[in-house]
Design a protein around this motif. Sequence first.
Motif, PDB file in Angstrom:
ATOM      1  N   THR A 135       1.405  38.542  18.249  1.00 52.79           N
ATOM      2  CA  THR A 135       1.400  37.500  19.263  1.00 52.79           C
ATOM      3  C   THR A 135       2.792  36.925  19.499  1.00 52.79           C
ATOM      4  OG1 THR A 135      -0.857  36.910  18.627  1.00 52.79           O
ATOM      5  CG2 THR A 135       0.358  35.293  19.915  1.00 52.79           C
ATOM      6  N   THR A 136       3.526  36.675  18.421  1.00 60.61           N
ATOM      7  CA  THR A 136       4.849  36.068  18.553  1.00 60.61           C
ATOM      8  C   THR A 136       5.775  36.934  19.389  1.00 60.61           C
ATOM      9  OG1 THR A 136       4.636  34.885  16.452  1.00 60.61           O
ATOM     10  CG2 THR A 136       6.867  35.234  17.284  1.00 60.61           C
ATOM     11  N   ILE A 185       7.353  37.812  27.014  1.00 59.28           N
ATOM     12  CA  ILE A 185       7.021  37.220  28.313  1.00 59.28           C
ATOM     13  C   ILE A 185       8.054  36.173  28.714  1.00 59.28           C
ATOM     14  CG2 ILE A 185       5.316  35.865  29.587  1.00 59.28           C
ATOM     15  CD1 ILE A 185       3.212  37.096  27.614  1.00 59.28           C
ATOM     16  N   SER A 186       8.411  35.295  27.781  1.00 60.92           N
ATOM     17  CA  SER A 186       9.362  34.230  28.129  1.00 60.92           C
ATOM     18  C   SER A 186      10.719  34.813  28.515  1.00 60.92           C
ATOM     19  CB  SER A 186       9.516  33.242  26.967  1.00 60.92           C
ATOM     20  OG  SER A 186      10.182  33.831  25.869  1.00 60.92           O
ATOM     21  N   TYR A 187      11.092  35.930  27.909  1.00 61.69           N
ATOM     22  CA  TYR A 187      12.383  36.546  28.235  1.00 61.69           C
ATOM     23  C   TYR A 187      12.366  37.195  29.614  1.00 61.69           C
ATOM     24  CZ  TYR A 187      16.413  39.647  28.065  1.00 61.69           C
ATOM     25  OH  TYR A 187      17.582  40.303  28.368  1.00 61.69           O
ATOM     26  N   HIS A 230       3.734  27.132  16.949  1.00 63.90           N
ATOM     27  CA  HIS A 230       5.173  27.142  17.238  1.00 63.90           C
ATOM     28  C   HIS A 230       5.584  28.346  18.083  1.00 63.90           C
ATOM     29  CE1 HIS A 230       5.918  24.582  13.358  1.00 63.90           C
ATOM     30  NE2 HIS A 230       5.382  23.879  14.342  1.00 63.90           N
ATOM     31  N   SER A 231       4.858  29.460  17.940  1.00 62.03           N
ATOM     32  CA  SER A 231       5.223  30.664  18.696  1.00 62.03           C
ATOM     33  C   SER A 231       4.899  30.524  20.176  1.00 62.03           C
ATOM     34  CB  SER A 231       4.525  31.899  18.121  1.00 62.03           C
ATOM     35  OG  SER A 231       3.119  31.771  18.209  1.00 62.03           O
ATOM     36  N   ASN A 232       4.132  29.514  20.556  1.00 66.09           N
ATOM     37  CA  ASN A 232       3.892  29.230  21.973  1.00 66.09           C
ATOM     38  C   ASN A 232       4.583  27.935  22.399  1.00 66.09           C
ATOM     39  OD1 ASN A 232       2.851  30.093  24.465  1.00 66.09           O
ATOM     40  ND2 ASN A 232       1.000  28.849  24.246  1.00 66.09           N
ATOM     41  N   PHE A 276      -2.318  38.898  21.760  1.00 65.98           N
ATOM     42  CA  PHE A 276      -3.019  38.673  20.495  1.00 65.98           C
ATOM     43  C   PHE A 276      -2.456  39.589  19.414  1.00 65.98           C
ATOM     44  CE2 PHE A 276      -5.505  41.770  22.883  1.00 65.98           C
ATOM     45  CZ  PHE A 276      -5.900  42.717  21.955  1.00 65.98           C
ATOM     46  N   SER A 277      -2.820  39.283  18.183  1.00 64.09           N
ATOM     47  CA  SER A 277      -2.343  40.019  17.010  1.00 64.09           C
ATOM     48  C   SER A 277      -3.446  40.876  16.426  1.00 64.09           C
ATOM     49  CB  SER A 277      -1.847  39.045  15.930  1.00 64.09           C
ATOM     50  OG  SER A 277      -0.772  38.272  16.391  1.00 64.09           O
TER      51      SER A 277
END
Length: 406
Positions: free
Chosen positions: A93-94, A100-102, A122-124, A221-222
């Motif tokens: 997931t991280t 996506i953010s990049y 924290h990863s979101n 998801f992980s």
Amino acid sequence: MFDIQEIRSQFSILDREVNGKPLVYLDNAATSQKPNSVLEVCHAYYTELNANVHRGIHTLSQLATEEMELSRRKIQKFINAEHDFEVIFTKGTTEGLNLISYILTQKLQKDDEIIISYLEHHSNIVPWQLLCERTGAKLRVIPIDENGILQLDYFDKFLSEKTKVVSVNQVSNALGIVNPIEEIIARTRKNTDAYIVIDGAQSAPHFNIDVQKLDCDFFVFSGHKMYAPMGTGILYGKREILEALPPFHGGGEMIATCSFDKTTYAGLPFKYEAGTPNVGGNIALGAAVDFMNRVGHENIQNHENALLEYAQRHLLEIEGLKVYGEKAKRTGVVSFNLEGVGISSDVGMILDKMGIAVRTGHHCTQPIMEFFNIAGTVRASFAVYNTFEEIDLLVEGVKKAQRMLS
């Protein structure tokens, strides 16, 4: 028929002892245990198929490629993606959220806004903060009430033409609260053209996921939380969006042509799968999907919900015990503290001496802990192999910890 003992027999690790006591594993929100069928697939890959994928004409490479792409199709069906190439293998997931953010960097500019919630891992949070630093965008955070429930009236106020991204989890890892993502998606679609990102790390192990019905743009998801090996995960993205956005990593596999003058990129999904993948793990992720399908999503959800109701009811019989998010819709998690016991890890250590594995601390959700003015909680989290007898042992262990620490 749902046979809990038959299910438990598929997890060899559940036969072991910890500190001379039978293992009671209640840390599934951190990672689940793996059934023998998944472990056998991992072993078979390395003993029978070990080769790199998509790159060789020899037999082992061809067979490994076929198995990994079969796994991709299993996952496509598992989340009901329209195309198999919308399913991108990641480390978890991280990595998916960072990816996506990049790739959305070029889509944001100064004073644009990204909406997340107070319930995020924290990863979101951190990847969006980094995106704000790169672009000058601003972060807006949906608040929660004393029950941990999102206050969507604030969300409505936040939505505007400045909103470019809405990213929320479907289930809180710290509290187990189920967020109304269908409503969040509908409100977003009605008012903006923002990208919608769903963190499904804590929902994919428990719920039936349908990304087309949800109409989210991204879903991550992980694998390791849903009975697959660590280092596996999935990023789903809509075809037209992934095709229009730039790559994340550069290297082998993600190119169509490469020269010193110019590189062109491969089509989906390979555009986002640079380098040698975790082939054995990705194949085993498909085996984990097979396991969950055999048990049945409805059986998994019904059993885990019954465990949660039973655990909360009996834990709340302990005087001075507080459950966080008690009145919210939840799944898979009960997060609590004992009055007068300042450090949750002390409770966790006593439980460990009894062979009971729980998670303590802030659970990578420090904003939630700050909201409740606590340092952390004791978190018991459930999977399909857990039993009511194990919850009885947990309750007795918490009572013992209370006697020792009060």
